[in-house]
Design a protein around this motif. Structure first.
Motif, PDB file in Angstrom:
ATOM      1  N   ASP A  56       0.824  -1.207   0.000  1.00  0.00           N
ATOM      2  CA  ASP A  56       0.000   0.000   0.000  1.00  0.00           C
ATOM      3  C   ASP A  56       0.860   1.259   0.000  1.00  0.00           C
ATOM      4  O   ASP A  56       0.526   2.244  -0.659  1.00  0.00           O
ATOM      5  CB  ASP A  56      -0.942  -0.004   1.209  1.00  0.00           C
ATOM      6  N   ARG A  57       1.961   1.237   0.734  1.00  0.00           N
ATOM      7  CA  ARG A  57       2.855   2.396   0.759  1.00  0.00           C
ATOM      8  C   ARG A  57       3.502   2.647  -0.598  1.00  0.00           C
ATOM      9  O   ARG A  57       3.558   3.789  -1.063  1.00  0.00           O
ATOM     10  CB  ARG A  57       3.949   2.201   1.816  1.00  0.00           C
ATOM     11  N   VAL A  58       3.978   1.579  -1.231  1.00  0.00           N
ATOM     12  CA  VAL A  58       4.583   1.718  -2.560  1.00  0.00           C
ATOM     13  C   VAL A  58       3.535   2.217  -3.553  1.00  0.00           C
ATOM     14  O   VAL A  58       3.819   3.076  -4.389  1.00  0.00           O
ATOM     15  CB  VAL A  58       5.209   0.377  -3.023  1.00  0.00           C
ATOM     16  N   ALA A  59       2.333   1.683  -3.457  1.00  0.00           N
ATOM     17  CA  ALA A  59       1.258   2.129  -4.346  1.00  0.00           C
ATOM     18  C   ALA A  59       0.970   3.614  -4.130  1.00  0.00           C
ATOM     19  O   ALA A  59       0.775   4.369  -5.087  1.00  0.00           O
ATOM     20  CB  ALA A  59      -0.004   1.309  -4.099  1.00  0.00           C
ATOM     21  N   TYR A  60       0.970   4.041  -2.889  1.00  0.00           N
ATOM     22  CA  TYR A  60       0.723   5.451  -2.589  1.00  0.00           C
ATOM     23  C   TYR A  60       1.820   6.331  -3.192  1.00  0.00           C
ATOM     24  O   TYR A  60       1.541   7.380  -3.756  1.00  0.00           O
ATOM     25  CB  TYR A  60       0.636   5.645  -1.074  1.00  0.00           C
ATOM     26  N   TRP A  61       3.084   5.888  -3.094  1.00  0.00           N
ATOM     27  CA  TRP A  61       4.197   6.658  -3.666  1.00  0.00           C
ATOM     28  C   TRP A  61       4.098   6.748  -5.186  1.00  0.00           C
ATOM     29  O   TRP A  61       4.525   7.724  -5.779  1.00  0.00           O
ATOM     30  CB  TRP A  61       5.533   6.043  -3.291  1.00  0.00           C
ATOM     31  N   LEU A  62       3.529   5.702  -5.801  1.00  0.00           N
ATOM     32  CA  LEU A  62       3.374   5.691  -7.248  1.00  0.00           C
ATOM     33  C   LEU A  62       2.099   6.397  -7.704  1.00  0.00           C
ATOM     34  O   LEU A  62       1.855   6.517  -8.901  1.00  0.00           O
ATOM     35  CB  LEU A  62       3.371   4.247  -7.771  1.00  0.00           C
ATOM     36  N   GLY A  63       1.282   6.832  -6.747  1.00  0.00           N
ATOM     37  CA  GLY A  63       0.037   7.508  -7.093  1.00  0.00           C
ATOM     38  C   GLY A  63      -1.086   6.551  -7.437  1.00  0.00           C
ATOM     39  O   GLY A  63      -2.035   6.926  -8.120  1.00  0.00           O
ATOM     40  N   ILE A  64      -0.979   5.328  -6.969  1.00  0.00           N
ATOM     41  CA  ILE A  64      -1.994   4.306  -7.228  1.00  0.00           C
ATOM     42  C   ILE A  64      -2.840   4.155  -5.974  1.00  0.00           C
ATOM     43  O   ILE A  64      -2.304   4.005  -4.870  1.00  0.00           O
ATOM     44  CB  ILE A  64      -1.331   2.967  -7.615  1.00  0.00           C
ATOM     45  N   THR A  65      -4.162   4.186  -6.141  1.00  0.00           N
ATOM     46  CA  THR A  65      -5.027   4.170  -4.960  1.00  0.00           C
ATOM     47  C   THR A  65      -5.281   2.767  -4.422  1.00  0.00           C
ATOM     48  O   THR A  65      -5.567   2.616  -3.240  1.00  0.00           O
ATOM     49  CB  THR A  65      -6.389   4.825  -5.290  1.00  0.00           C
ATOM     50  N   TYR A  66      -5.174   1.760  -5.253  1.00  0.00           N
ATOM     51  CA  TYR A  66      -5.459   0.383  -4.824  1.00  0.00           C
ATOM     52  C   TYR A  66      -4.156  -0.406  -4.835  1.00  0.00           C
ATOM     53  O   TYR A  66      -3.526  -0.589  -5.881  1.00  0.00           O
ATOM     54  CB  TYR A  66      -6.507  -0.229  -5.765  1.00  0.00           C
ATOM     55  N   GLY A  67      -3.726  -0.872  -3.668  1.00  0.00           N
ATOM     56  CA  GLY A  67      -2.431  -1.526  -3.498  1.00  0.00           C
ATOM     57  C   GLY A  67      -2.166  -2.694  -4.425  1.00  0.00           C
ATOM     58  O   GLY A  67      -1.096  -2.776  -5.035  1.00  0.00           O
ATOM     59  N   PRO A  68      -3.090  -3.643  -4.554  1.00  0.00           N
ATOM     60  CA  PRO A  68      -2.825  -4.785  -5.441  1.00  0.00           C
ATOM     61  C   PRO A  68      -2.589  -4.391  -6.903  1.00  0.00           C
ATOM     62  O   PRO A  68      -1.940  -5.119  -7.640  1.00  0.00           O
ATOM     63  CB  PRO A  68      -4.087  -5.641  -5.301  1.00  0.00           C
ATOM     64  N   THR A  69      -3.078  -3.229  -7.313  1.00  0.00           N
ATOM     65  CA  THR A  69      -2.794  -2.755  -8.666  1.00  0.00           C
ATOM     66  C   THR A  69      -1.304  -2.474  -8.822  1.00  0.00           C
ATOM     67  O   THR A  69      -0.721  -2.746  -9.876  1.00  0.00           O
ATOM     68  CB  THR A  69      -3.617  -1.491  -8.979  1.00  0.00           C
ATOM     69  N   ALA A  70      -0.682  -1.938  -7.791  1.00  0.00           N
ATOM     70  CA  ALA A  70       0.764  -1.707  -7.828  1.00  0.00           C
ATOM     71  C   ALA A  70       1.511  -3.032  -7.924  1.00  0.00           C
ATOM     72  O   ALA A  70       2.521  -3.138  -8.627  1.00  0.00           O
ATOM     73  CB  ALA A  70       1.209  -0.942  -6.592  1.00  0.00           C
ATOM     74  N   LEU A  71       1.005  -4.033  -7.240  1.00  0.00           N
ATOM     75  CA  LEU A  71       1.621  -5.357  -7.317  1.00  0.00           C
ATOM     76  C   LEU A  71       1.502  -5.919  -8.732  1.00  0.00           C
ATOM     77  O   LEU A  71       2.450  -6.489  -9.268  1.00  0.00           O
ATOM     78  CB  LEU A  71       0.950  -6.292  -6.314  1.00  0.00           C
ATOM     79  N   PHE A  72       0.344  -5.729  -9.347  1.00  0.00           N
ATOM     80  CA  PHE A  72       0.138  -6.160 -10.731  1.00  0.00           C
ATOM     81  C   PHE A  72       1.091  -5.420 -11.668  1.00  0.00           C
ATOM     82  O   PHE A  72       1.666  -6.007 -12.577  1.00  0.00           O
ATOM     83  CB  PHE A  72      -1.317  -5.928 -11.134  1.00  0.00           C
TER      84      PHE A  72
END
Length: 122
Positions: A56-72
């Motif tokens: 979730d933190r990495v997703a937030y840094w990338l500007g992504i609101t949903y954490g699993p999307t960053a994982l994808f």
């Protein structure tokens, strides 16, 4: 409940990937140099299964609101790098195979020529 199921399933999938890679290396189906890449990926997945808030933190840094999307996104980027790496190696092997075939043809020609010379001498 869903969070625990997600954590357990990612943990089991990561462990399965570790065991599968070790099994492939042990049976000589996968070379050690490639296994390092896959073991590293499995380690990242294992780490992310234990530290879910990190996603979730990495997703937030990338500007992504949903954490699993960053994982994808991470999975896709890793896949692209792996494909590029293997494409480079395939190209290298194809070039080496062509050069080797040319060298074999030249050697066969030399052997044929030498055997003809020896046949003429006798």
């Amino acid at each position: 409940m869903n969070f625990i199921l997600l954590k357990v399933s990612t943990l089991l999938l990561s462990l399965f990937l570790f065991l599968w890679i070790f099994s492939l290396v042990r049976r000589r189906k996968l070379m050690e140099e490639y296994s390092f890449l896959w073991i590293t990926i499995a380690g990242v997945f294992l780490g992310l299964s234990f530290f879910h808030p990190l996603i979730d933190r990495v997703a937030y840094w990338l500007g992504i609101t949903y954490g699993p999307t960053a994982l994808f996104l991470f999975f896709n980027v890793v896949t692209v790098f792996i494909l590029i790496h293997f494409s480079i190696q395939l190209s290298d092997h194809k070039t080496k195979k062509r050069i080797l075939a040319q060298e074999v043809a030249l050697l066969q020609d030399q052997v044929k020529e030498l055997s003809q010379r020896l046949g003429d001498v006798e």
